[in-house]
Write an enzyme that holds these catalytic residues in place. Structure first.
Site, PDB file in Angstrom:
ATOM      1  CG  PHE A   1     -10.485  18.579  -7.512  1.00 28.88           C
ATOM      2  CD1 PHE A   1      -9.413  18.670  -8.361  1.00 28.88           C
ATOM      3  CD2 PHE A   1     -10.818  17.348  -6.989  1.00 28.88           C
ATOM      4  CE1 PHE A   1      -8.674  17.555  -8.686  1.00 28.88           C
ATOM      5  CE2 PHE A   1     -10.086  16.220  -7.297  1.00 28.88           C
ATOM      6  CZ  PHE A   1      -9.005  16.324  -8.151  1.00 28.88           C
TER       7      PHE A   1
ATOM      8  CG  ASP B   1      -1.828   1.154   1.307  1.00 20.39           C
ATOM      9  OD1 ASP B   1      -2.319   1.577   0.252  1.00 20.39           O
ATOM     10  OD2 ASP B   1      -2.054   1.664   2.414  1.00 20.39           O
ATOM     11  CE  LYS B   2      -0.118   7.308  -2.434  1.00 19.22           C
ATOM     12  NZ  LYS B   2       0.030   8.290  -1.326  1.00 19.22           N
ATOM     13  CB  THR B   3      -1.943   6.545   1.928  1.00 19.76           C
ATOM     14  OG1 THR B   3      -2.007   7.136   0.636  1.00 19.76           O
ATOM     15  CG2 THR B   3      -2.192   7.597   2.983  1.00 19.76           C
TER      16      THR B   3
ATOM     17  CG  ASP C   1      -1.322   1.834   6.802  1.00 17.41           C
ATOM     18  OD1 ASP C   1      -1.725   1.595   5.659  1.00 17.41           O
ATOM     19  OD2 ASP C   1      -1.258   2.976   7.279  1.00 17.41           O
TER      20      ASP C   1
ATOM     21  CG  ASN D   1      -7.142   0.340   2.263  1.00 15.11           C
ATOM     22  OD1 ASN D   1      -6.524   0.227   3.320  1.00 15.11           O
ATOM     23  ND2 ASN D   1      -6.699   1.074   1.266  1.00 15.11           N
ATOM     24  CG  ASP D   2      -3.756  -1.884   2.863  1.00 19.33           C
ATOM     25  OD1 ASP D   2      -3.966  -1.608   1.672  1.00 19.33           O
ATOM     26  OD2 ASP D   2      -3.344  -1.047   3.690  1.00 19.33           O
TER      27      ASP D   2
ATOM     28  CE  LYS E   1      -6.058  24.792  -3.758  1.00 19.16           C
ATOM     29  NZ  LYS E   1      -5.714  24.838  -2.329  1.00 19.16           N
TER      30      LYS E   1
ATOM     31  N   GLY F   1      -5.096   3.405  -3.859  1.00 17.32           N
ATOM     32  CA  GLY F   1      -6.334   4.008  -4.328  1.00 17.32           C
ATOM     33  C   GLY F   1      -6.157   5.413  -4.854  1.00 17.32           C
TER      34      GLY F   1
END
Length: 1182
Positions: free
Chosen positions: A567, A432-434, A809, A812-813, A590, A703
């Protein structure tokens, strides 16, 4: 701990009066669930009727006190070896067949079953404790007009529960009421989706507008005095229809029927279990799904019993050994039939056959007798020894101080004891990343303003002093003093830059005390940017639907907010249109530089080139471009009118709004760009670099959107500058994905492989894509759901036949952690759901390097050594019996004494091999980290495989021939030094078993690389134990007390005092060991392995300690930076909603204790080297 929160809107406050609810779960066929909750007008009693429902309890344990014994024994006897030894025990109870006492099998079998049962009971007790901790949490439930404290396990679907600040969400809830002035609920979604924010507002405008005033809880009426409302005439009824329980976190379908009106319910209208209530004093919710039906538990997946590749190999080998055993028994049975026919009649005078037993029947019984005699070829102690070794190596992981995280007091934990050696064979890591690679803490690091870059931290730069700003965040850190000087000197471009950051956002401010601001941001990126503007003198103070209040360099300025151009994932930018107190109309925008640069005025081309160069050297930071545009009043009036018409259009609303946004967001003036760092965890780049050197492929499954994931990939060395063939495959189907893959460079190589395989049928499309992906050094999968993460892991696991590891962590993992061969959970800011489902856990990603390259490699080598040595010593032990059968008339007589057979595996050879397999190291941990290439043999399964097993069997055959025929030849026709005969069965048995033990001890010593005091004690102690036990069992006292059990009276002292016996032992030892030493020496000289080279180098530099080589900083190649926000729809509509942004009633007193909320921890990033000990820094690189 820094936490961001979601903003959830109350649907309606349905707490008082007479109300009726009906809940129906529907599917394509019949209604599967229905309950109704009725509150009487007079006494507000809650009456429930159920068709089918489940409570809120969860269960992950396997046994209870009644089912443990039968279920555990059933599971243990499903193991083929245990069932085999139970069958042997039954055979040994038959007198006509048994050639060994029953205790030779019963004692080891009972010991194995007991040890395994205790371990399983301990594991299940821990699961019961975890379940109890969750199920016994308390929550307030509205019953009989009062709030009653109930345990989570007792909460039912249809109950109305009250949650307070910092409490976990009890179940999946339909939100009814909250304490916030805007009817907001701030929720931390860490355990649910792996991030610390939810992104969608909960909103039913019609319901909120019509009923909020009717059901608003007044502070004049306490919660426990609901009967005061019984006299009111107000009454309503409601019905909720929703889909059956499922695992879709992002989807929810249902309808709310209220007083005849129907309203749509979707995922934005519910609070999911796994979230945590933050910064909200209280809220009420209606339970929709409970316990195993909640989306959190539906996503947990089924627990899979994981077995290592060595376990699977052992099962195959055990079957082969059974076949080998059957072959040996068949050969000896045939020999017995021939011997009985030709020679057996001669012996019937003094060895008469039992009545009714002839030669054929005798041969049949001999077959089963030899099955018992030769059963040690499949020793039961193999499995109990394996359990001990795995348990010991698990303790070594738990006790490793170098994997202990003192900040959170979190040690590494091996949550399973069956997968240690698999850690040394990992080929693919899915991360996972985050929260796993990053800390999910954003810091404002750099910026480019009007062509000048700021934020480069040079040696000697001190932290900027913001004491001149009374509203500055004390945790904010910046080191470039030039930027402060530019702001304070009144530079217009710089001030306009930070003015944009303070205005163009959807952040919600919270000011509990004067000057103590706390920003609730949709994403941590927005919070970091607004905090940066705050510290540089442009403080976002408050907002209403029509205004934004900013303190600019100490002066309060109120801007009129005319529009928010929100956005979206397609726009990749957001804009606001404001009117200053002077009447000046300005659009501030931005977004991603690719989107902003296309919409700039031609006069900005030169500035755009300079800014682009600054972005290209941003080292993987998350970047945004900033621009503005002055607007004409007349044009703005016309545009605002057209924008209102488009916003209320029933058809093509989004398309019309996008056209208007495109129209006004043109010819903007560039201000500059920002660079925000999603702070990596300490040591992540170094860890990934080391794992890549170990030939481990790392795939990131996240995600987040593509640009964000790509930037993080460069930051943490997953993507490197020398990777020239980075390409993107973006598609919704397998076929289109393969079409995208055809346009990249790697597809040429794929085509070459296809040409070589023309005769084979074409592969499935997903297999083609998988084959292309596996050719890459690394893969990043973006915008994947939890289920898709598990599917990616399953795809590689199934078709690549490689050992996989998943690390994450968040909840979702969990799915991919359970699917992978090894699941690793990080106990960080994302909750404990991943840890509870993992096989191993620790606090920081960098510890994965030590887990794999040190503990995993050691565990794999130790297990392979153990299996090779164990099969060698037992095959040698058994084959000596096989050769002896040709000299005893195939009578199933044992060559060894009965007690030696019982103690051989359980006493004499158990501790030495355990000592080797618990403490042995080919190289120490520092050299293991310094040479990641040492990990490669485990990935290729080189140390123990079918070929190694055959070599082990051949070695055993040679040793058994020496161990039998050398003692036999030396004892044949020999005499003692006093002239008496020594060639008796008892003396030969003693000599053979003594030679066997000395040879297997020596072989173990040759296999041991790392000697400790424990190893010496086990080896020499076992040898002393053998001679001591043998002398005792052959003593006169044991014979007199147990004559039938100890018949070898005086054998030891009469045999071991003869020189020729010791000469025979020495000769046997030399002939068995010398070829092994010679073969290993020649093999190392001619074909040295990487281990041999490192050990040789280690021997030459024994006093030198390796230190990690200095990391060469790599500049990422030029990439278009990504939009730094979350990829979901923004909160523009929410901010400008006049209906819901209502001020809190001054008469409304707080009902519950307020707790402080988390704020950003903006602290500088300091990477830590892999070698954390102080002494390592004093060593020298070899």
């Amino acid at each position: 701990m820094h936490v961001n929160f979601a903003l959830l809107y109350c649907i309606v406050q349905l707490l008082y009066g007479c109300h009726s609810f009906s809940f129906i779960y529907f599917c394509d066929m019949q209604c599967t669930f229905q309950l109704s909750a009725l509150k009487c007008l007079q006494n507000l009693n809650l009456s429930l009727s159920f068709l089918s429902t489940a409570n809120n309890a969860i269960k992950t344990s396997k046994y209870n006190i009644f089912t443990f014994l039968p279920l555990n024994l059933f599971e243990q006897f499903r193991r083929l070896a245990n069932a085999y030894f139970l069958f042997l025990l039954i055979l040994q109870l038959i007198p006509q067949i048994s050639s060994l006492p029953w205790f030779t099998t019963a004692v080891p079998l009972i010991l194995v079953l007991s040890i395994t049962g205790v371990k399983d009971a301990s594991d299940d007790i821990n699961r019961h404790k975890c379940d109890g901790q969750v199920n016994n949490r308390n929550v307030d439930v509205l019953m009989d007009g009062q709030l009653k404290n109930e345990k989570w396990m007792n909460v039912q679907v249809g109950n109305i529960v009250k949650l307070e600040n910092n409490e976990f969400i009890t179940a999946d809830l339909l939100l009814l009421s909250s304490s916030e002035p805007l009817n907001l609920v701030y929720v931390e979604t860490a355990e649910l989706d792996g991030r610390s924010l939810g992104e969608n507002p909960l909103l039913i405008p019609e319901v909120g507008g019509d009923y909020t005033d009717c059901f608003k809880l007044s502070s004049n009426y306490p919660v426990n005095c609901l009967e005061l409302f019984a006299d009111t005439d107000f009454c309503f009824s409601g019905e909720v229809r929703c889909e059956p329980p499922n695992n879709r976190l992002d989807k929810f379908k249902g309808t709310l029927t209220l007083n005849g009106e129907r309203y749509a319910l979707n995922n934005d209208k519910v609070l999911l279990r796994g979230c945590t209530l933050r910064n909200t004093e209280w809220c009420f919710g209606l339970v929709i799904f409970g316990g195993p039906d909640t989306k959190l538990m539906q996503n947990s997946g089924k627990s899979i019993f994981k077995r290592t590749s060595i376990d699977h190999l052992m099962n195959i080998l055990v079957l082969c050994i059974f076949g080998f055993l059957a072959s040996m028994c068949s050969i000896l049975t045939i020999g017995n039939a021939i011997w009985e026919t030709n020679e057996g009649s001669v012996f019937t005078m003094f060895l008469p056959r039992e009545p009714g037993i002839d030669a054929p029947l005798s041969s049949f019984l001999i077959f089963w007798s030899y099955v018992i005699v030769l059963n040690t070829v499949v020793p039961i102690s193999l499995y109990v020894s394996v359990e001990f070794i795995r348990l010991g190596n698990s303790f070594l992981i738990d006790w490793d101080r170098k994997m202990y995280y003192p900040k959170n007091d979190t040690p590494a934990q091996a949550r399973t004891t069956t997968l240690n050696e698999e850690l040394g064979q990992i080929k693919y890591i899915f991360s996972d990343k985050t929260g796993t690679l990053t800390q999910n803490i954003m810091t404002f690091n750099k910026c480019s303003i009007n062509g000048k870059a700021y934020g480069e931290q040079k040696s000697g730069n001190y932290r900027v002093d913001f004491s001149w700003n009374n509203l500055a965040d004390p945790k904010f850190s910046f080191h470039d003093h030039r930027l402060v000087e530019m702001v304070r000197s009144g530079n217009p471009e710089t001030q306009e830059f930070f003015r944009l950051l303070s205005l163009c956002h959807t952040v919600m401010p919270e000011e509990k005390k004067e000057g103590e601001l706390n920003y609730q941001a949709q994403s941590p990126d927005e919070g970091a940017l607004v905090t940066a503007a705050r510290n540089f003198g442009f403080v976002f103070r408050s907002r209403t639907p029509e205004t934004i209040t900013v303190v600019e360099m100490g002066k309060q300025v109120i801007y009129e907010l005319l529009a928010i151009l929100d956005f979206s994932n397609v726009r990749k930018r957001m804009s606001v249109i404001v009117r200053s107190p002077e009447g000046k109309l300005t659009l501030y925008c931005k977004g991603a530089d690719t989107m902003i640069f296309e919409r700039l005025h031609p006069s900005c081309n030169k500035l755009m080139e300079v800014t682009t160069n600054h972005l290209n050297v941003s080292d993987g930071l998350r970047t945004l471009a900033l621009a503005y545009k002055d607007l004409d009043k007349t044009y703005m009036i016309d545009w605002k009118h057209r924008q209102h018409e488009a916003s209320v259009a029933m058809e093509g609303r989004e398309e019309k709004l996008d056209e208007l946004y495109e129209e006004i967001e043109k010819d903007m003036m560039l201000l500059g760009a920002t660079a925000v760092e999603d702070k990596l965890q300490d040591g992540v780049p170094q860890t990934i670099e080391q794992l890549a050197k170990a030939d481990i492929k790392i795939w990131v499954l996240t995600g987040d959107k593509q640009e964000t994931a790509e930037n993080i990939g460069y930051s943490c060395n997953i993507l490197r500058g020398e990777m020239k063939d980075v390409f993107v495959v973006s598609a919704n189907t397998w076929s289109t994905a393969n079409q995208d893959a055809q346009h990249n460079v790697l597809f040429k190589e794929t085509n070459k492989q296809k040409k070589k395989k023309k005769k084979k049928p074409p592969c499935h499309e997903k297999l083609e894509l998988l084959r292309t992906a596996c050719m890459c050094q690394t893969v990043i999968c973006c915008r994947v759901t939890p289920l898709q993460k598990a599917q990616v892991v399953q795809l590689v696991k199934k078709y690549k036949q490689a050992v996989t590891l998943a690390i994450g962590d968040g909840a979702n993992d969990v799915s991919m952690i359970k699917v992978a061969h090894i699941g690793v959970g990080i106990s960080g800011q994302e909750g404990m759901q991943a840890v509870l489902s993992s096989d191993y856990s620790f606090a920081q990603f960098r510890y994965l390097q030590r887990l794999l390259l040190v503990h995993g490699r050691w565990s794999y080598i130790r297990m392979c050594k153990f299996l090779g040595y164990f099969f060698y010593k037992n095959f040698t032990f058994t084959l000596v019996q096989f050769w002896y059968a040709f000299f005893c008339g195939f009578s199933a007589q044992t060559v060894y004494e009965d007690w030696f057979i019982t103690f051989y595996n359980m006493v004499y050879t158990a501790l030495p091999v355990l000592g080797m397999c618990l403490f042995d190291q080919d190289v120490n941990d520092r050299w293991s980290l310094y040479h990641p290439q040492l990990y490669a043999p485990g990935q290729k399964n080189q140390y123990f495989n079918k070929k190694a097993f055959v070599s082990c069997v051949m070695h055993s055959c040679y040793s058994s021939l020496i161990l039998f025929f050398i003692p036999w030849a030396s004892m044949h026709d020999t005499v003692r030094d006093d002239g008496k005969e020594i060639a008796d069965y008892q003396s030969f048995a003693l000599l053979a078993q003594t030679c066997l033990l000395i040879v297997v001890y020596t072989q173990l010593c040759l296999d041991t690389y790392y000697w400790t005091a424990v190893n010496h004690f086990f080896v020499w102690g076992s040898m002393v134990a053998y001679f001591s036990i043998t002398l005792t069992m052959c003593s006169n006292g044991m014979f007199y007390m147990f004559t039938s059990s100890f018949p070898f009276i005086g054998t030891t002292r009469n045999s071991l005092n003869q020189p020729n016996v010791w000469l025979t032992i020495f000769l046997t030892f030399v002939l068995c060991i010398l070829p092994v030493v010679a073969f290993r020496f020649i093999f190392i000289q001619l074909r040295p392995t990487i281990n041999d080279k490192v050990k040789k180098h280690l021997g030459q530099h024994v006093k030198e300690l390796p230190v990690p080589a200095p990391r060469r900083l790599r500049r990422r190649r030029s990439t278009r930076s990504g939009y730094a926000f979350s990829h979901s729809q923004g909160y523009g509509d929410l901010v400008t909603s006049r209906k819901f942004l209502m001020k809190r009633s001054t008469k409304r007193a707080p009902l519950f204790t307020q707790t402080d909320s988390s704020i950003f921890q903006n602290q500088p990033q300091h990477y830590r080297t892999i070698a954390e000990e102080a002494e390592e820094s004093q060593g020298h690189s070899p």
